[in-house]
Motif scaffolding. Structure first.
Motif: not given
Lengths: 289, 123
Positions: A195, A198, B14, B48-49, B51, B54-55
């Motif tokens: 979850r 990164d 994403y 969510i993460s 990254i 960001k993507r």
């Protein structure tokens, strides 16, 4: 400064276990999950990061500084979160804030009170009477109150019930809204990482097997299932580890495109969970020894 | 802006974010110059993460839907809706050509194909 932690050519020898020439970079502003089997070297690496252990060879840099000349500065900016508060067991949070506060330049008592409230922690109860989850939160409250930029945790979610774990993950996400912050933590509960992480670092026998953004793992790795007569010396090259049985094979690949090209619709492909990646990679690694 | 993501979908997260923001931009719900939520705030809200969001933002910028200003965040770019419509029509034409070729192979008449399309369209 893109990397908050940098290991270069680190070696450390123990009787039963050793790390040799290890390189590791941890990106600033992200959550990195640290996984690996028991005894893979996770705790040793965390201790090296914290300067609780010194390397025989190589260089450890945190915030671009080394411990020889900047130990105090580095420690000011790190929050080490763990469930055993060995030094302070008999003390209450109130006592601790009085003792800890002067040790940090950036201690913010108002912030501390706010976190204690938010985490619903008792101020006057001795820490040793806290549950594991409460100790974890207390440790985190202290780290955040001295404005730690790098939060390092050794299995913060182990032994916590699911509701509490979720709460803790939500707190981590809140912490990450501030882009100066970095979280690095080891865990066995890979679903926590699915979850919020990164980057994922996987280690095995003191070696970094990979250090990658989580989406890259999801795109490149897959579980492939098919009939065993599809396998020969050439096609086997596409897999990290293959398990055969009388009903077919099941394997892990880190090259989804190649497998698609080779086998097309003859195989079934599924997204590999972190747990599956760990399991197969570990199997493959011990096979080559 | 509402964004609903599914963790069980085959589509990467994403991409789900990207498409939903695209739709909001194309429908006019997000007007030109509107600030998108910050990458970090959105990650927290969607659980969510960082990254991943960001993507999604990087892809949106690459395809010209948004632009970013360092230190300020991402904003909805000016959209040439006619050009986008034109592009989409072209894709539909190509897809229909494939359908027609397949129908001829099967010996399906125009009438039959039309009926099938009508049926599916009204579903």
């Amino acid at each position: 400064m893109e990397n908050v932690i940098e290991f270069r050519g680190i070696s450390k020898k123990f009787k039963e276990f050793s790390i040799e020439n290890l390189d590791l970079q941890i990106k600033r502003g992200y959550i990195t999950g640290f996984i690996g089997a028991n005894g893979a070297g996770k705790s040793t690496i965390i201790k090296l990061m914290m300067n609780l252990l010194q390397a025989d060879k190589g260089e450890v840099k945190v915030f671009g500084m080394d411990y020889f000349s900047h130990a105090k500065e580095i420690k000011e900016r790190i929050g080490f979160v763990y469930d055993r508060n060995v030094f302070y067991e008999a003390l209450s949070l109130k006592d601790i804030s009085r003792i800890v506060a002067p040790a940090y330049k950036c201690w913010n008592n108002k912030q501390f009170k706010a976190y204690v409230d938010k985490f619903e922690l008792p101020l006057n109860k001795p820490i040793k009477k806290f549950s594991k989850g409460m100790q974890m939160k207390a440790s985190l409250a202290i780290a955040l109150s001295h404005d730690a930029e790098l939060i390092i945790m050794d299995e913060p979610t182990a032994g916590l019930d699911p509701a509490f774990r979720r709460e803790l993950l939500d707190i981590f996400q809140e912490v990450m809204v501030d882009e100066r912050r970095t979280i690095f933590f080891s865990t066995h509960i890979t679903s926590d990482l699915d979850r919020i992480a990164d980057y994922i670092v996987l280690i095995e026998k003191g070696e970094v097997l990979f250090n990658k953004p989580i989406y890259e793992l999801k795109e490149r790795y897959a579980i492939v299932k098919g009939s065993t007569n599809l396998l020969d010396r050439d096609t086997e090259e596409s897999f990290i580890k293959i398990e055969r049985s009388s009903t077919g094979f099941q394997a892990l690949t880190n090259n989804v495109e190649e497998v698609k090209e080779l086998f097309g619709d003859h195989v079934v492909m599924e997204e590999a969970s972190l747990e599956e990646i760990m399991f197969y990679v570990k199997g493959a690694h011990s096979q080559h020894d | 802006m509402q964004i609903i993501i599914s963790n069980n979908s085959k589509e990467p997260i994403y991409e789900q974010i990207m498409k939903q923001i695209q739709t909001a931009i194309l429908s006019g719900e997000l007007a030109e110059g509107t600030a998108l939520p910050s990458i970090r705030q959105l990650a927290k809200d969607l659980k969510i993460s960082v990254i991943t969001t960001k993507r999604a933002y990087e892809e949106l910028e690459k395809s010209g839907f948004t632009y970013s200003i360092v230190g300020k965040g991402s904003f909805v770019a000016e959209q040439n809706l006619d050009v986008i419509r034109e592009k989409k029509l072209k894709v539909i034409e190509e897809q229909l050509s494939v359908v027609i070729a397949n129908s001829r192979e099967l010996g399906l008449s125009y009438q039959e194909l039309q009926e099938l399309l009508k049926l599916l369209y009204e579903e």
